[in-house]
Design an enzyme around this catalytic site. Sequence first.
Site, PDB file in Angstrom:
ATOM      1  N   SER A   1       1.939   5.770 105.503  1.00  0.00           N
ATOM      2  CA  SER A   1       1.533   7.210 106.666  1.00  0.00           C
ATOM      3  C   SER A   1       3.133   7.296 107.236  1.00  0.00           C
ATOM      4  O   SER A   1       3.791   8.352 107.223  1.00  0.00           O
ATOM      5  CB  SER A   1       0.455   6.700 107.216  1.00  0.00           C
ATOM      6  OG  SER A   1      -0.447   7.730 107.812  1.00  0.00           O
TER       7      SER A   1
ATOM      8  N   LYS B   1       6.438   8.764 105.638  1.00  0.00           N
ATOM      9  CA  LYS B   1       6.716   9.742 105.809  1.00  0.00           C
ATOM     10  C   LYS B   1       8.610   9.526 105.898  1.00  0.00           C
ATOM     11  O   LYS B   1       9.686  10.007 105.194  1.00  0.00           O
ATOM     12  CB  LYS B   1       6.813  10.684 107.472  1.00  0.00           C
ATOM     13  CG  LYS B   1       4.767  11.143 106.873  1.00  0.00           C
ATOM     14  CD  LYS B   1       5.190  11.280 108.741  1.00  0.00           C
ATOM     15  CE  LYS B   1       3.342  11.169 109.238  1.00  0.00           C
ATOM     16  NZ  LYS B   1       2.459  11.920 108.867  1.00  0.00           N
TER      17      LYS B   1
ATOM     18  N   TRP C   1      -7.658  13.784 106.102  1.00  0.00           N
ATOM     19  CA  TRP C   1      -5.943  13.663 107.044  1.00  0.00           C
ATOM     20  C   TRP C   1      -5.017  13.871 106.842  1.00  0.00           C
ATOM     21  O   TRP C   1      -4.122  14.663 106.956  1.00  0.00           O
ATOM     22  CB  TRP C   1      -5.920  12.391 108.678  1.00  0.00           C
ATOM     23  CG  TRP C   1      -5.284  13.081 109.922  1.00  0.00           C
ATOM     24  CD1 TRP C   1      -4.694  12.227 109.583  1.00  0.00           C
ATOM     25  CD2 TRP C   1      -5.155  14.399 110.077  1.00  0.00           C
ATOM     26  NE1 TRP C   1      -3.816  12.450 111.019  1.00  0.00           N
ATOM     27  CE2 TRP C   1      -4.429  13.648 110.754  1.00  0.00           C
ATOM     28  CE3 TRP C   1      -6.128  14.761 110.823  1.00  0.00           C
ATOM     29  CZ2 TRP C   1      -3.968  14.334 112.789  1.00  0.00           C
ATOM     30  CZ3 TRP C   1      -5.774  15.525 111.929  1.00  0.00           C
ATOM     31  CH2 TRP C   1      -4.811  15.260 113.186  1.00  0.00           C
TER      32      TRP C   1
ATOM     33  N   HIS D   1      -7.896   5.018 105.535  1.00  0.00           N
ATOM     34  CA  HIS D   1      -6.351   5.162 105.519  1.00  0.00           C
ATOM     35  C   HIS D   1      -5.938   3.446 105.604  1.00  0.00           C
ATOM     36  O   HIS D   1      -6.005   3.292 106.358  1.00  0.00           O
ATOM     37  CB  HIS D   1      -5.855   6.057 106.627  1.00  0.00           C
ATOM     38  CG  HIS D   1      -4.850   6.371 107.015  1.00  0.00           C
ATOM     39  ND1 HIS D   1      -3.856   6.963 106.223  1.00  0.00           N
ATOM     40  CD2 HIS D   1      -4.065   5.884 107.784  1.00  0.00           C
ATOM     41  CE1 HIS D   1      -2.857   7.107 106.978  1.00  0.00           C
ATOM     42  NE2 HIS D   1      -2.737   6.300 107.835  1.00  0.00           N
TER      43      HIS D   1
HETATM   44  C1  GCU Z   1      -1.821   9.987 112.661  1.00  0.00           C
HETATM   45  C2  GCU Z   1      -0.362  11.198 112.259  1.00  0.00           C
HETATM   46  C3  GCU Z   1      -0.320  11.079 111.102  1.00  0.00           C
HETATM   47  C4  GCU Z   1       0.812   9.620 110.776  1.00  0.00           C
HETATM   48  C5  GCU Z   1      -1.125   8.477 110.959  1.00  0.00           C
HETATM   49  C6  GCU Z   1      -0.324   7.379 110.515  1.00  0.00           C
HETATM   50  O1  GCU Z   1      -2.484  10.038 111.815  1.00  0.00           O
HETATM   51  O2  GCU Z   1      -0.855  11.602 113.144  1.00  0.00           O
HETATM   52  O3  GCU Z   1       0.688  12.041 110.724  1.00  0.00           O
HETATM   53  O4  GCU Z   1       0.584   9.793 109.033  1.00  0.00           O
HETATM   54  O5  GCU Z   1      -1.231   8.594 112.530  1.00  0.00           O
HETATM   55  O6  GCU Z   1       1.150   6.763 110.416  1.00  0.00           O
HETATM   56  O7  GCU Z   1      -1.406   5.907 110.296  1.00  0.00           O
END
Ligand code: GCU
Length: 387
Positions: free
Chosen positions: A224, A228, A315, A366
């Site tokens: 997540s 990134k 998402w 997720h």
């Molecule tokens: C939030 C955010 C995402 C990210 C996520 C995470 O949902 O909006 O961009 O990837 O957190 O890190 O679990």
Amino acid sequence: LVVMFSLQTLMAQNYDESKVGNYRLPELLKTQKRKTVSTIKDWEKIRRPEILNLFENHVYGQVPKDFDDIAFEVTNLDKNAMDGKATLKEVAITVTRNQKSVSINLLMFTPNKAKKPVPMFLVINHRGIKTMDITRQNKDGFWPAEEVIEAGYGISGFDVIDVSPDDKVKFREGVLNQLYPEQLEMNNGMRALGAWGWGAARAIDYFEKDKAVDAGKIISVGHSRGGKASLWFGAQDKRVAITISNESGNSGAALSRRNFGETVERITNHFPYWFCPNYQQYANNENKLPVDQHMLIALIAPRAVYVASAAEDLWADPKGQYLALTEAQDVYELYKVHTNLPAEMPDVNEQIIRPHIGFHNREGKHNMTPYDWQQFIQFADNYFKRH
Ligand code: GCU
């Protein structure tokens, strides 16, 4: 009431494929002077540096490489961890610049049965130190150390709090305030995601000195927001052999121009401190971005990249992540790495392993799970057989 309603409509995310709309991606293989790139030389000398620069200036901010000193101290050593199966090390990595320093606590296990230096999984961990319990009383599937050791790999990680706390205000504590305060003044300066990758680079600085580790076989892993950071890190640091992005979604592996799931507007609103301030101007304005995320993946080529998704994690836009991966293939082709990904995203739980590219869309929500890790290990086994 009317105002509230329209505000909500504005903020709502789209989950309807038919409403994604048309978009045109920036051209990967056309330089800013409109020259078509068809050789490795033009890619490496012109286009790759251009794209790196664009990501620095418009998305993540630059990542400073200078410091005065780096010191490594093994603060904990247990050669009999995991019932004798592994060696545990804790390493304090202390980096100094202009008389100020920051310390990163790197945790690592290496398999005792290994006869030579091992490939190493390095996790950029935003889930807190408890997920990487070195006593192994808490066995969190997010960091399944026993399974990784069994497979003959090392596993390591650090808590992002050591370099830049994952918090709107506190993110400055750590490398930004201590080592690179001038970055905070810059609209293209480093922020949290860049700082996390900076921390991962310091971990590799250590691995290069540790004989138990094959520093030519480092696998960067993040989930997540960590995913990134892993992609941005893998894009820049050629010491990373395999870059893994687990459900990194928007501003990670997913195409920003697809209006599906999280958007640049939503992410820059909720998590402004992850990105350089310049990124804000692309909220609700993705078509003006000089890059899209397929270009981030392409920067990793010809090194290996693995993109993992989860079917219920809309998402993070699984399809948008897959499409970005397919778009990045052109650069692998320049290197004569034929990946031939199917145009359509594979079925749920169907793993795609190509030389240098891997993908799966696991069932469920997720998270990063032992299932995901099994796929990463299979991919790494396959890749390192040849590299
Ligand atoms: C939030 C955010 C995402 C990210 C996520 C995470 O949902 O909006 O961009 O990837 O957190 O890190 O679990």
